[in-house]
Scaffold this active site. Structure first.
Site, PDB file in Angstrom:
ATOM      1  N   PRO A  72      -1.516   9.454   0.718  1.00  0.00           N
ATOM      2  CA  PRO A  72      -0.177   8.676   0.329  1.00  0.00           C
ATOM      3  C   PRO A  72      -0.380   7.284  -0.107  1.00  0.00           C
ATOM      4  O   PRO A  72      -0.680   6.508   0.502  1.00  0.00           O
ATOM      5  CB  PRO A  72       0.509   8.825   1.366  1.00  0.00           C
ATOM      6  CG  PRO A  72      -0.492   8.822   2.570  1.00  0.00           C
ATOM      7  CD  PRO A  72      -1.722   9.461   2.185  1.00  0.00           C
ATOM      8  N   THR A  73       0.152   7.112  -1.571  1.00  0.00           N
ATOM      9  CA  THR A  73       0.052   5.812  -2.147  1.00  0.00           C
ATOM     10  C   THR A  73       1.428   5.672  -2.650  1.00  0.00           C
ATOM     11  O   THR A  73       2.048   6.793  -3.277  1.00  0.00           O
ATOM     12  CB  THR A  73      -1.117   5.407  -2.872  1.00  0.00           C
ATOM     13  OG1 THR A  73      -1.169   6.693  -3.876  1.00  0.00           O
ATOM     14  CG2 THR A  73      -2.509   5.432  -2.279  1.00  0.00           C
ATOM     15  N   SER A 101       4.248   9.940  -0.719  1.00  0.00           N
ATOM     16  CA  SER A 101       4.666   8.641  -0.036  1.00  0.00           C
ATOM     17  C   SER A 101       6.214   8.687   0.236  1.00  0.00           C
ATOM     18  O   SER A 101       6.743   9.168  -0.970  1.00  0.00           O
ATOM     19  CB  SER A 101       3.991   7.615  -0.560  1.00  0.00           C
ATOM     20  OG  SER A 101       4.387   6.270  -0.142  1.00  0.00           O
ATOM     21  N   TYR A 125       7.418   6.417   6.555  1.00  0.00           N
ATOM     22  CA  TYR A 125       7.652   5.138   7.206  1.00  0.00           C
ATOM     23  C   TYR A 125       8.890   5.306   8.333  1.00  0.00           C
ATOM     24  O   TYR A 125       9.931   5.704   7.412  1.00  0.00           O
ATOM     25  CB  TYR A 125       7.715   3.916   6.424  1.00  0.00           C
ATOM     26  CG  TYR A 125       6.546   3.727   5.501  1.00  0.00           C
ATOM     27  CD1 TYR A 125       5.168   3.402   6.248  1.00  0.00           C
ATOM     28  CD2 TYR A 125       6.354   3.741   4.305  1.00  0.00           C
ATOM     29  CE1 TYR A 125       4.115   3.003   5.527  1.00  0.00           C
ATOM     30  CE2 TYR A 125       5.004   3.592   3.627  1.00  0.00           C
ATOM     31  CZ  TYR A 125       4.108   3.083   3.990  1.00  0.00           C
ATOM     32  OH  TYR A 125       2.806   2.774   3.834  1.00  0.00           O
ATOM     33  N   THR A 151       3.021   7.334   9.190  1.00  0.00           N
ATOM     34  CA  THR A 151       1.917   6.133   9.078  1.00  0.00           C
ATOM     35  C   THR A 151       2.239   5.121  10.430  1.00  0.00           C
ATOM     36  O   THR A 151       3.469   4.544  10.516  1.00  0.00           O
ATOM     37  CB  THR A 151       2.241   5.422   7.705  1.00  0.00           C
ATOM     38  OG1 THR A 151       1.794   6.172   6.866  1.00  0.00           O
ATOM     39  CG2 THR A 151       1.372   3.979   7.811  1.00  0.00           C
ATOM     40  N   LYS A 221      -1.198   8.906  11.008  1.00  0.00           N
ATOM     41  CA  LYS A 221      -2.013   8.009  10.052  1.00  0.00           C
ATOM     42  C   LYS A 221      -2.207   6.877  10.538  1.00  0.00           C
ATOM     43  O   LYS A 221      -1.324   6.069  10.757  1.00  0.00           O
ATOM     44  CB  LYS A 221      -1.455   8.443   8.488  1.00  0.00           C
ATOM     45  CG  LYS A 221      -2.314   7.459   7.812  1.00  0.00           C
ATOM     46  CD  LYS A 221      -1.855   7.916   6.361  1.00  0.00           C
ATOM     47  CE  LYS A 221      -2.489   7.002   5.149  1.00  0.00           C
ATOM     48  NZ  LYS A 221      -2.487   5.488   5.350  1.00  0.00           N
ATOM     49  N   HIS A 245      -5.571   1.868   6.275  1.00  0.00           N
ATOM     50  CA  HIS A 245      -4.540   1.464   5.332  1.00  0.00           C
ATOM     51  C   HIS A 245      -5.301   0.971   4.089  1.00  0.00           C
ATOM     52  O   HIS A 245      -4.864  -0.163   3.299  1.00  0.00           O
ATOM     53  CB  HIS A 245      -3.500   0.603   5.668  1.00  0.00           C
ATOM     54  CG  HIS A 245      -2.233   0.953   5.086  1.00  0.00           C
ATOM     55  ND1 HIS A 245      -0.984   1.668   5.693  1.00  0.00           N
ATOM     56  CD2 HIS A 245      -1.690   0.682   3.839  1.00  0.00           C
ATOM     57  CE1 HIS A 245      -0.098   1.463   4.919  1.00  0.00           C
ATOM     58  NE2 HIS A 245      -0.237   1.006   3.829  1.00  0.00           N
ATOM     59  N   ARG A 280     -16.115   7.356  -2.388  1.00  0.00           N
ATOM     60  CA  ARG A 280     -16.099   6.972  -3.972  1.00  0.00           C
ATOM     61  C   ARG A 280     -17.066   8.201  -4.492  1.00  0.00           C
ATOM     62  O   ARG A 280     -17.143   8.021  -5.566  1.00  0.00           O
ATOM     63  CB  ARG A 280     -17.103   5.643  -4.240  1.00  0.00           C
ATOM     64  CG  ARG A 280     -15.821   4.417  -3.533  1.00  0.00           C
ATOM     65  CD  ARG A 280     -14.597   4.530  -4.507  1.00  0.00           C
ATOM     66  NE  ARG A 280     -13.766   3.132  -4.137  1.00  0.00           N
ATOM     67  CZ  ARG A 280     -12.675   3.523  -3.286  1.00  0.00           C
ATOM     68  NH1 ARG A 280     -12.648   4.537  -2.471  1.00  0.00           N
ATOM     69  NH2 ARG A 280     -12.144   2.470  -3.019  1.00  0.00           N
TER      70      ARG A 280
END
Length: 350
Positions: A72-73, A101, A125, A151, A221, A245, A280
């Site tokens: 989630p972003t 998100s 949230y 979160t 999370k 985060h 990555r």
């Protein structure tokens, strides 16, 4: 690759390339998330039959094509005009999980409609106005989201010096669509919310409150210690995401890959453990699975893919990780996920 996009031309004040990389304070935890993988070495096995590879896995009983999901972003329209709708479509096309998100720039309805058959969880949230959070949870369940991700590491926003330096603010035309009208009349911060909208009084007891609102499985999370992992099990959640985060909260905390073993050992297989932060390469995914993660979730790389070419760019990122993961598995001597274990990695001697 995001240098090739029109994001900086569309929003020149945002300096997207710098903001995307920012962490809290000195960014030491952000950087350590990546560096920690470089210290882990493989112990590959030879002369294993890897002519047929199976990289599928399951999240809470739902099969995904490979063990990489989208973390989630917020604010995806900063990267691409269709925002989270493109993210949802890319995840569905790759048959993997997307965690939407609370701070999306598309509504939950738009996200669900963009990829009707997609595997979606909703990240929550908890705000001081509990009615807002309650409505979002119940709306997500009604729209077919399959998991609720709470979160836990943001009672207050960390000090993100790069954001302060760059003067980051959401463009005036861009809104947090799922919270429109919830805080009318309040002065908003750079992130489009009143500065004190989050509820810092949230505790483990609020898991029972969430359970009273929904039948969705609950995933926590932000867990980094065995103590909190044990509490998660005790409070009956179905999963943990080991996360700091992206290094954007408490600087100086551990890299997530370093915290993973402690958490995995603490839960003793009673609930599923996932990880985000620092992924990555496909070999990073293999290292995380070898240390006990069921799946990893990517944040920044997903945004880079969106900024490059929207849905198509994000699919490219996922395909690259998928291909690299498959190759890393084969070179390590594993033909299926079930063959991956701690025997596959070693740490440097202290």
């Amino acid at each position: 690759m995001y240098k090739e996009t029109s994001v900086s031309e569309t929003y020149p004040c945002l300096q997207f390339d710098r903001l995307d990389l920012s962490g809290a304070d000195d960014c030491s935890t952000r950087d350590e998330n990546i560096l920690a993988y470089k210290r882990i070495r493989f112990r590959p096995r030879m002369l294993r039959d890897v002519s047929m590879m199976d990289i599928r896995t399951k999240l809470l009983g739902t099969e995904i094509s490979f063990p990489v999901g989208i973390a989630p972003t917020g604010f995806h329209q900063l990267a691409w005009p269709d925002g989270e709708k493109s993210t949802a479509r890319a995840a569905a096309a790759m048959n993997t999980c997307y965690i939407a998100s609370t701070y999306s720039t598309c509504t939950l309805e738009e996200i669900a409609a963009a990829a009707p058959g997609g595997i979606r969880w909703f990240q929550l949230y908890i705000h001081r106005n509990r009615g807002v959070s309650q409505q979002l949870v119940q709306q997500a369940e009604a729209l077919g989201f399959q998991g609720l991700v709470l979160t836990a590491d943001l009672p207050y926003t960390g000090k993100r010096r790069d954001d302060i330096r760059n003067g980051f603010r959401l463009p005036p035309h861009m809104k947090l669509k799922n919270l429109e009208g919830a805080f009318e009349g309040d002065d908003c911060s750079e992130y489009g919310l009143p500065p004190n909208s989050l509820d810092p009084s949230v505790t483990w007891n609020d898991i029972y409150w969430l359970r009273s609102l929904t039948r969705l499985p609950i995933i926590i999370k932000g867990i980094l210690t065995k103590e909190d992992a044990e509490l998660a099990v005790r409070h009956g959640v179905q999963g943990i995401i080991v996360s700091n985060h992206g290094g954007r909260q408490l600087d100086g905390g551990p890299a997530t890959i370093d915290a993973l073993v402690e958490v995995v050992d603490a839960v003793q297989g009673k609930i599923e453990v996932y990880l985000d932060g620092g992924i990555r390469k496909g070999s990073d995914v293999l290292k995380a699975l070898a240390l006990g993660a069921k799946c990893v979730f990517i944040g920044r790389p997903a945004l880079w893919g969106l900024a490059y070419k929207g849905e198509e760019g994000l699919q490219d990122v996922l395909r690259i990780l998928q291909d690299e993961f498959r190759l890393s598995m084969a070179l390590a001597g594993c033909a299926s996920i079930s063959e991956i274990g701690r025997h596959l990695v070693q740490f440097p001697k202290l």
